[in-house]
Design a protein around this motif. Structure first.
Motif, PDB file in Angstrom:
ATOM      1  N   VAL A   1      45.745  38.315  43.767  1.00  0.00           N
ATOM      2  CA  VAL A   1      45.259  39.399  44.626  1.00  0.00           C
ATOM      3  C   VAL A   1      45.600  40.772  44.037  1.00  0.00           C
ATOM      4  CG1 VAL A   1      45.662  40.514  46.857  1.00  0.00           C
ATOM      5  CG2 VAL A   1      45.176  38.072  46.753  1.00  0.00           C
ATOM      6  N   ILE A   2      46.752  40.879  43.369  1.00  0.00           N
ATOM      7  CA  ILE A   2      47.086  42.160  42.740  1.00  0.00           C
ATOM      8  C   ILE A   2      46.489  42.256  41.339  1.00  0.00           C
ATOM      9  CG2 ILE A   2      48.947  43.712  42.021  1.00  0.00           C
ATOM     10  CD1 ILE A   2      50.733  42.351  44.063  1.00  0.00           C
ATOM     11  N   GLY A   3      46.605  41.182  40.578  1.00  0.00           N
ATOM     12  CA  GLY A   3      46.227  41.232  39.162  1.00  0.00           C
ATOM     13  C   GLY A   3      44.737  41.352  38.917  1.00  0.00           C
ATOM     14  N   VAL A   4      43.929  40.575  39.658  1.00  0.00           N
ATOM     15  CA  VAL A   4      42.485  40.557  39.395  1.00  0.00           C
ATOM     16  C   VAL A   4      41.825  41.926  39.629  1.00  0.00           C
ATOM     17  CG1 VAL A   4      40.289  39.538  40.117  1.00  0.00           C
ATOM     18  CG2 VAL A   4      42.258  38.070  39.661  1.00  0.00           C
ATOM     19  N   PRO A   5      42.093  42.617  40.758  1.00  0.00           N
ATOM     20  CA  PRO A   5      41.476  43.940  40.924  1.00  0.00           C
ATOM     21  C   PRO A   5      41.859  44.914  39.814  1.00  0.00           C
ATOM     22  CG  PRO A   5      42.394  43.192  42.999  1.00  0.00           C
ATOM     23  CD  PRO A   5      42.828  42.201  41.958  1.00  0.00           C
TER      24      PRO A   5
ATOM     25  N   PRO B   1      50.796  40.127  35.565  1.00  0.00           N
ATOM     26  CA  PRO B   1      50.189  40.700  34.360  1.00  0.00           C
ATOM     27  C   PRO B   1      49.254  39.732  33.619  1.00  0.00           C
ATOM     28  CG  PRO B   1      52.596  40.633  34.167  1.00  0.00           C
ATOM     29  CD  PRO B   1      52.261  40.306  35.572  1.00  0.00           C
ATOM     30  N   ILE B   2      49.547  38.420  33.680  1.00  0.00           N
ATOM     31  CA  ILE B   2      48.672  37.448  33.014  1.00  0.00           C
ATOM     32  C   ILE B   2      47.251  37.582  33.561  1.00  0.00           C
ATOM     33  CG2 ILE B   2      48.279  34.988  32.591  1.00  0.00           C
ATOM     34  CD1 ILE B   2      51.243  34.565  33.280  1.00  0.00           C
ATOM     35  N   PHE B   3      47.142  37.768  34.894  1.00  0.00           N
ATOM     36  CA  PHE B   3      45.821  37.822  35.516  1.00  0.00           C
ATOM     37  C   PHE B   3      45.122  39.141  35.225  1.00  0.00           C
ATOM     38  CE2 PHE B   3      47.886  34.401  37.728  1.00  0.00           C
ATOM     39  CZ  PHE B   3      46.875  33.463  37.797  1.00  0.00           C
ATOM     40  N   VAL B   4      45.899  40.223  35.095  1.00  0.00           N
ATOM     41  CA  VAL B   4      45.291  41.500  34.721  1.00  0.00           C
ATOM     42  C   VAL B   4      44.636  41.348  33.352  1.00  0.00           C
ATOM     43  CG1 VAL B   4      45.680  43.938  34.270  1.00  0.00           C
ATOM     44  CG2 VAL B   4      47.042  42.783  36.010  1.00  0.00           C
ATOM     45  N   ARG B   5      45.403  40.806  32.392  1.00  0.00           N
ATOM     46  CA  ARG B   5      44.897  40.707  31.031  1.00  0.00           C
ATOM     47  C   ARG B   5      43.685  39.780  30.949  1.00  0.00           C
ATOM     48  NH1 ARG B   5      48.642  38.686  26.217  1.00  0.00           N
ATOM     49  NH2 ARG B   5      48.364  36.814  27.457  1.00  0.00           N
ATOM     50  N   LEU B   6      43.815  38.633  31.630  1.00  0.00           N
ATOM     51  CA  LEU B   6      42.722  37.654  31.596  1.00  0.00           C
ATOM     52  C   LEU B   6      41.448  38.249  32.192  1.00  0.00           C
ATOM     53  CD1 LEU B   6      41.780  34.668  31.191  1.00  0.00           C
ATOM     54  CD2 LEU B   6      42.451  34.295  33.556  1.00  0.00           C
ATOM     55  N   THR B   7      41.559  38.847  33.391  1.00  0.00           N
ATOM     56  CA  THR B   7      40.381  39.396  34.058  1.00  0.00           C
ATOM     57  C   THR B   7      39.759  40.504  33.221  1.00  0.00           C
ATOM     58  OG1 THR B   7      41.530  38.986  36.132  1.00  0.00           O
ATOM     59  CG2 THR B   7      39.523  40.289  36.258  1.00  0.00           C
ATOM     60  N   ARG B   8      40.596  41.370  32.669  1.00  0.00           N
ATOM     61  CA  ARG B   8      40.088  42.482  31.859  1.00  0.00           C
ATOM     62  C   ARG B   8      39.257  41.952  30.698  1.00  0.00           C
ATOM     63  NH1 ARG B   8      41.671  44.654  27.143  1.00  0.00           N
ATOM     64  NH2 ARG B   8      40.997  46.800  26.759  1.00  0.00           N
ATOM     65  N   GLY B   9      39.805  40.966  29.989  1.00  0.00           N
ATOM     66  CA  GLY B   9      39.092  40.407  28.840  1.00  0.00           C
ATOM     67  C   GLY B   9      37.748  39.817  29.242  1.00  0.00           C
ATOM     68  N   GLN B  10      37.732  39.101  30.367  1.00  0.00           N
ATOM     69  CA  GLN B  10      36.490  38.485  30.836  1.00  0.00           C
ATOM     70  C   GLN B  10      35.469  39.549  31.226  1.00  0.00           C
ATOM     71  OE1 GLN B  10      35.710  35.195  30.935  1.00  0.00           O
ATOM     72  NE2 GLN B  10      37.602  34.899  29.800  1.00  0.00           N
ATOM     73  N   VAL B  11      35.955  40.606  31.898  1.00  0.00           N
ATOM     74  CA  VAL B  11      35.048  41.668  32.331  1.00  0.00           C
ATOM     75  C   VAL B  11      34.411  42.337  31.109  1.00  0.00           C
ATOM     76  CG1 VAL B  11      34.903  43.920  33.462  1.00  0.00           C
ATOM     77  CG2 VAL B  11      36.237  42.081  34.499  1.00  0.00           C
TER      78      VAL B  11
ATOM     79  N   PRO C   1      37.425  31.179  34.647  1.00  0.00           N
ATOM     80  CA  PRO C   1      38.700  31.163  33.926  1.00  0.00           C
ATOM     81  C   PRO C   1      39.880  31.578  34.805  1.00  0.00           C
ATOM     82  CG  PRO C   1      37.234  32.877  33.063  1.00  0.00           C
ATOM     83  CD  PRO C   1      36.428  32.062  33.986  1.00  0.00           C
ATOM     84  N   ILE C   2      39.616  32.418  35.817  1.00  0.00           N
ATOM     85  CA  ILE C   2      40.718  32.822  36.700  1.00  0.00           C
ATOM     86  C   ILE C   2      41.195  31.628  37.517  1.00  0.00           C
ATOM     87  CG2 ILE C   2      41.361  34.321  38.641  1.00  0.00           C
ATOM     88  CD1 ILE C   2      39.392  36.385  37.544  1.00  0.00           C
ATOM     89  N   ILE C   3      40.241  30.809  37.983  1.00  0.00           N
ATOM     90  CA  ILE C   3      40.611  29.601  38.744  1.00  0.00           C
ATOM     91  C   ILE C   3      41.445  28.668  37.879  1.00  0.00           C
ATOM     92  CG2 ILE C   3      39.704  27.500  39.823  1.00  0.00           C
ATOM     93  CD1 ILE C   3      38.648  29.433  41.554  1.00  0.00           C
ATOM     94  N   VAL C   4      41.005  28.493  36.626  1.00  0.00           N
ATOM     95  CA  VAL C   4      41.740  27.609  35.713  1.00  0.00           C
ATOM     96  C   VAL C   4      43.161  28.129  35.514  1.00  0.00           C
ATOM     97  CG1 VAL C   4      41.865  26.757  33.348  1.00  0.00           C
ATOM     98  CG2 VAL C   4      39.668  26.841  34.522  1.00  0.00           C
ATOM     99  N   GLN C   5      43.258  29.430  35.213  1.00  0.00           N
ATOM    100  CA  GLN C   5      44.573  30.022  34.987  1.00  0.00           C
ATOM    101  C   GLN C   5      45.438  29.915  36.244  1.00  0.00           C
ATOM    102  OE1 GLN C   5      45.755  31.271  32.012  1.00  0.00           O
ATOM    103  NE2 GLN C   5      47.687  31.308  33.126  1.00  0.00           N
ATOM    104  N   ALA C   6      44.832  30.120  37.410  1.00  0.00           N
ATOM    105  CA  ALA C   6      45.586  30.052  38.663  1.00  0.00           C
ATOM    106  C   ALA C   6      46.159  28.655  38.864  1.00  0.00           C
ATOM    107  CB  ALA C   6      44.692  30.449  39.836  1.00  0.00           C
TER     108      ALA C   6
END
Lengths: 315, 291
Positions: free
Chosen positions: B106-110, B166-176, B210-215
């Motif tokens: 919820v914090i990392g993805v946005p 931070p893992i989710f911030v980096r992952l989401t950013r790369g995907q975006v 990929p976010i679901i997988v990482q989660a």
């Protein structure tokens, strides 16, 4: 090369500054006022005011941060509340113990992980590959503190082969030192071996379908030469990078492992500090770990360039 | 949006889902993972209605009893039933795993969305902070945060969630970054949608796999982290049961009552394997490249 390293060090500075802000703000998270605790039962306003002035708590927070950072840069990490020793001294005292543990774990991880990864890749989709993968999955999933407890139960309590705890410096009594360290090193090493195995395997699988491997085979090299001097050398790059990154994990893993085997290292230091509410030590350990991790990253990048002839030429 | 516009996107999504589901069903190890996770989830949810002994009821006449017909998994140092504590502990462990990952997502993805979508100085600031946070080993950061926040299950979940963020911030950013130059994003912009609408309706659904997988994989890590924090006394507080704190007590009775240490660790091991298998299976199933 020196220019490259210099550039990388410069890039690390903002990262370190952000980490320092984070570590500094940790102390602001503390519930309650530490000064009230220090002032004792009477809470004499004069004493409270004196302590506030003494610890510069009347200054604005940014000023407090700059003063704190100024100390850190000069090696002043504060004083441990429990032992009254400077925090840096305490950390430097414990560091060699954890480095010995880390080096032994890394050796175990390499000895198990890399051959297992090569073997799994060469024998892809055979029983051997599946077994190696099952072991890797188990190594990744087993809580290392539980593995430690189970090993103590089996090897120390039931079989009596190795001491369950204790520590001896390798320079004082090498045999005893290895005896006390081998179990914790194995516990830490298995998780790393699992990751190394997975990465070695996938890197090898990728490399082995390359044209030059077919050429090497076609010109009549032995399978052994093909695997070791052609495939593995090229698959080594991602493995080297990963190894440096695993260092951070090693330090974190050491926290619980040292706790279980009562090894007086870096990890036990942070746990004891947490229990004793010795916050300066907790902050010091977090900061040092981050610096260590950034250094290892730098080393990984440098090795990456050194091992890759194409990149080496660009320098 | 007209209905005509929506029809193709819906069918595409459905085809994608069913293909992923077909792949998932063929992958035996991910089904094993799902079964393990489901088993523990049912135990955790059903804990209050199962006919088991009160997990915090002590009994001085049944201290450190080996497994028997009366106490299937034995009793602990205070005469409490280990089976019952294991089942209630499943609740604490699974909840900690899921809640802390939810906090991280919820914090990392946005932040990742905003960072990748807008680029420029926003991206630079968020990326630098993320890099700095990633330079602190996950567990050490969680321990430090939990130590400063104070020991409780809730604080442990917050500490683990923030450390995993931070893992989710980096992952989401790369995907975006990969998705934002696609034609349909350009199209949405051309139609005149605002940034929030584009991010939420067009980019987010396409970076979600990929976010679901990482989660899923991070739930495994978070469960171990919660057990570690509880083992150190920074998570679930006694007498409430948790696998980590049960191990903490058990290590003092290794010679007298080894069963106290076996079950909680085995349960953590199993549930973590379950989430890892499930995560690996999801990754293979959701990856469009592999057939």
């Amino acid at each position: 090369m020196p220019v490259y390293i210099g550039k990388r060090l410069l890039v690390a500075i903002p990262t370190l500054l952000i980490i320092s802000v984070f570590v500094f703000s940790l102390q602001k998270l503390l519930p309650g006022d530490p000064i009230l605790a220090m002032a004792g039962e009477e809470r004499d306003p004069a004493v409270i005011e004196f302590l506030r002035e003494k610890y510069h708590l009347n200054d604005p927070v940014p000023v407090q941060y700059v003063r704190w950072l100024g100390g850190i840069v000069q090696g002043d990490f504060g004083i441990s509340l429990r032992t009254n020793q400077p925090v840096l001294e305490l950390i430097l005292q414990k560091l060699p113990v954890t480095i010995q543990l880390a080096v032994m774990s890394m050796i175990i991880a390499f000895v198990i992980g890399i051959p297992a990864g090569i073997l799994a890749a060469v024998k892809k989709n055979t029983a051997l590959d599946y077994i190696a993968n099952i072991f890797a999955l188990s190594g990744l999933s087993i809580p290392n503190f539980w593995l430690g407890i189970m090993l103590i139960l089996l090897i120390s309590v039931n079989l009596g082969w190795l001491p369950a705890s204790g520590y001896e410096s390798i320079f004082v009594d090498p045999v005893r030192s290895l005896q006390t360290m081998i179990m914790p090193a194995f516990v830490l090493g298995t998780a790393l071996a699992a990751q190394l195995m997975r990465h070695t395997r996938s890197a090898m699988v990728g490399v082995m379908s390359a044209d030059y491997i077919r050429t090497a085979r076609a010109k009549g090299l032995s399978p052994r030469e093909v695997v070791l001097s052609h495939s593995f050398r090229n698959a080594l790059l991602p493995v080297v990078t990963l190894s440096a990154l695993l260092f951070g994990e090693l330090l974190a893993g050491a926290v619980l492992t040292e706790q279980i085997f009562t090894i007086p290292g870096f990890g036990k230091l942070i746990v004891d500090a947490v229990f004793n509410r010795d916050y300066a030590v907790v902050q010091g350990v977090v900061l040092c770990t981050a610096v260590g991790f950034i250094l290892m990253n730098l080393i990984a990048d440098v090795l990456y360039v050194l091992l890759n002839p194409r990149l080496r030429a660009t320098l | 949006m007209t209905t005509i516009d929506q029809v193709p996107s819906i069918t595409v999504a459905k085809r994608g889902e069913s293909r992923a589901w077909r792949k998932m069903k063929r992958n035996r190890s991910s089904l094993v993972g799902a079964a393990i996770v489901l088993f523990f989830a049912i135990l955790a949810v059903a804990a209050p209605i199962l006919p088991i002994i009160d997990p915090i009821a002590t009994s001085w006449s049944a201290i450190r009893k080996a497994p028997s017909a009366a106490y299937w998994l034995g009793t602990d140092d205070l005469g409490r039933d280990i089976l019952s504590r294991m089942i209630w502990g499943a609740q604490a462990s699974l909840m900690a795993g899921v809640v802390s990952v939810a906090i991280a997502v919820v914090i990392g993805v946005p932040f990742g969305l905003v960072s990748g979508y807008f680029g420029g100085w926003v991206d630079m600031v968020i990326s630098r902070i993320t890099e700095a946070l990633l330079a602190m080993p996950f567990l050490i950061m969680a321990i430090a945060l939990a130590a400063f926040l104070g020991p409780s299950l809730m604080n442990a979940m917050i500490a683990i969630g923030l450390s995993a963020m931070p893992i989710f911030v980096r992952l989401t950013r790369g995907q975006v970054l990969a998705v934002k130059t696609e034609d349909y994003v350009e199209g949405a912009r051309a139609v005149g949608l605002n940034h929030v609408e584009i991010m939420v309706r067009y980019i987010l659904p396409n970076v979600f796999a990929p976010i679901i997988v990482q989660a899923t994989l991070t739930v495994a890590t978070a469960i171990i982290a919660e057990a570690s924090l509880s083992f150190l006394g920074l998570g679930q507080q006694p007498p409430a049961p948790s696998w980590g704190s049960m191990l903490n007590v058990a290590k003092n009775f290794l010679t007298q009552a080894p069963w106290m240490a076996m079950w909680p660790g085995a349960a953590i091991f199993l549930v973590v394997i379950g989430f890892n298998l499930l995560g690996d299976g999801l990754r293979d199933a959701l990856d469009p490249r592999e057939s």
